[in-house]
Scaffold this active site. Sequence first.
Site, PDB file in Angstrom:
ATOM      1  N   ASN A  98     -22.855  52.801  19.036  1.00  0.00           N
ATOM      2  CA  ASN A  98     -23.988  53.715  19.281  1.00  0.00           C
ATOM      3  C   ASN A  98     -23.539  55.172  19.218  1.00  0.00           C
ATOM      4  O   ASN A  98     -24.225  56.060  19.721  1.00  0.00           O
ATOM      5  CB  ASN A  98     -24.666  53.470  20.640  1.00  0.00           C
ATOM      6  CG  ASN A  98     -25.706  52.359  20.618  1.00  0.00           C
ATOM      7  OD1 ASN A  98     -26.410  52.162  21.596  1.00  0.00           O
ATOM      8  ND2 ASN A  98     -25.818  51.621  19.534  1.00  0.00           N
ATOM      9  N   THR A 152     -25.447  51.131  25.936  1.00  0.00           N
ATOM     10  CA  THR A 152     -25.785  50.850  24.541  1.00  0.00           C
ATOM     11  C   THR A 152     -27.113  50.088  24.460  1.00  0.00           C
ATOM     12  O   THR A 152     -27.629  49.623  25.481  1.00  0.00           O
ATOM     13  CB  THR A 152     -24.702  49.989  23.856  1.00  0.00           C
ATOM     14  OG1 THR A 152     -24.736  48.699  24.468  1.00  0.00           O
ATOM     15  CG2 THR A 152     -23.322  50.603  24.004  1.00  0.00           C
ATOM     16  N   CYS A 153     -27.584  49.922  23.226  1.00  0.00           N
ATOM     17  CA  CYS A 153     -28.864  49.231  23.020  1.00  0.00           C
ATOM     18  C   CYS A 153     -28.707  47.726  23.000  1.00  0.00           C
ATOM     19  O   CYS A 153     -29.692  47.006  22.823  1.00  0.00           O
ATOM     20  CB  CYS A 153     -29.490  49.686  21.705  1.00  0.00           C
ATOM     21  SG  CYS A 153     -29.900  51.417  21.767  1.00  0.00           S
ATOM     22  N   ASP A 154     -27.473  47.220  23.129  1.00  0.00           N
ATOM     23  CA  ASP A 154     -27.270  45.775  23.034  1.00  0.00           C
ATOM     24  C   ASP A 154     -27.461  45.107  24.392  1.00  0.00           C
ATOM     25  O   ASP A 154     -26.990  45.616  25.422  1.00  0.00           O
ATOM     26  CB  ASP A 154     -25.850  45.508  22.513  1.00  0.00           C
ATOM     27  CG  ASP A 154     -25.671  44.050  22.145  1.00  0.00           C
ATOM     28  OD1 ASP A 154     -26.623  43.262  22.340  1.00  0.00           O
ATOM     29  OD2 ASP A 154     -24.587  43.692  21.668  1.00  0.00           O
TER      30      ASP A 154
END
Length: 368
Positions: A360, A321-323
């Site tokens: 996401n 994910t982008c986190d």
Amino acid sequence: MNASMPDHADLSALAAEHGTPLLVLDCAELERRYRALAAALPGVDLYYAIKALPDPQVIRALNALGSGFDVASAGELALLRAGRVDPRRAIHTHPIKKPADIKAALRFGCTTFVVDNPAELEKFLPFRHRVGLMLRVRFRNPGAVCDLSRKFGCSPEEAPMLLARARQLGIPVKGLSFHVGSQSDGAATHVAAIRECAALIARERAHGSPLSVLDIGGGFPADYADTKTDIAEWCAPIAEALAALPPSLEVIAEPGRYLVAPAVTGLFSVVGQAVRDDGRWYYLDDGLYGSFSGQLYDHSRYSLEVIAEGPTSPATLAGPTCDSIDVIAEGIELPVLSIGDLVIGRTMGAYTAASATDFNALPRARIV
Ligand code: PLP
């Protein structure tokens, strides 16, 4: 690696056939563990706590073994319905329920529910002729990784008042239940809770509450690190405490983690790599928002293996994910990996897929 675990060649073949991320469920291991726990707790009926891994294949396998099922929501009941489980082998153990949950369970045919406070007890007034309740009592356990008695359960001192209230309302309470917390480090709290509940039951029987069931919950541990718990040895003090109870008392348990945790192996692929200030980073196709969610919610750490070989150096494994919180492991010794290489996670059956999200819009790992 333990002898019953699938080996790297089998796992590579499964990843090639099904793709990753993948959770491989070993039903033979699940069956071995069900039988081992049943043998370690003679005379105790096991009700699998579906929340640990709400999967139709697990339900099918355990149903075939004669297991009961512990449900906590209408969604879990739906899994039982789809699996054609006899509703008489289901108990609803969530201490807090919406009226709609109660109705859904009754429609299914489940008539055993857990309560731990007066407001919850009163929800059963309209259904009092159709239910048998269990009163959940709390026993704090600092030795459990997840101490559930912080959130649920009346104190042993409150129990007589609640049982008296139930008698007054004409709502049948058939037993007591407790959960000493998940991944307990020993059986001492189970033993203390059994003894205290036995004393309560004896006193209450004298006051006209015909308590006939004791539910000893879950808490039976899985081996996440290099430990090898002998479940018969672990449960021996519990079995001894149970042997001292009156034979008229039915004893049940709600194991989740112990049954499913080691029955599942996770297969993940390296989908990206980078060299950053602190060394090599490998990005996998699953992470903390997916099958590794138990690292956050369940405080678990899964043992990881790679198939690639060669000299190792400290590396970071991150999720897709982008986190930036989505980091699975830092500073772990790994050989140089390439995109497409497999990373294997052991003991990934309990509270992993169960708490995975779609963040996401990434697909969750398939279970085969
Ligand atoms: N029963 C109840 C009511 C629970 O809340 C839980 C876990 O949260 C379980 C059973 C399963 O416990 P374990 O996985 O420790 O066996």
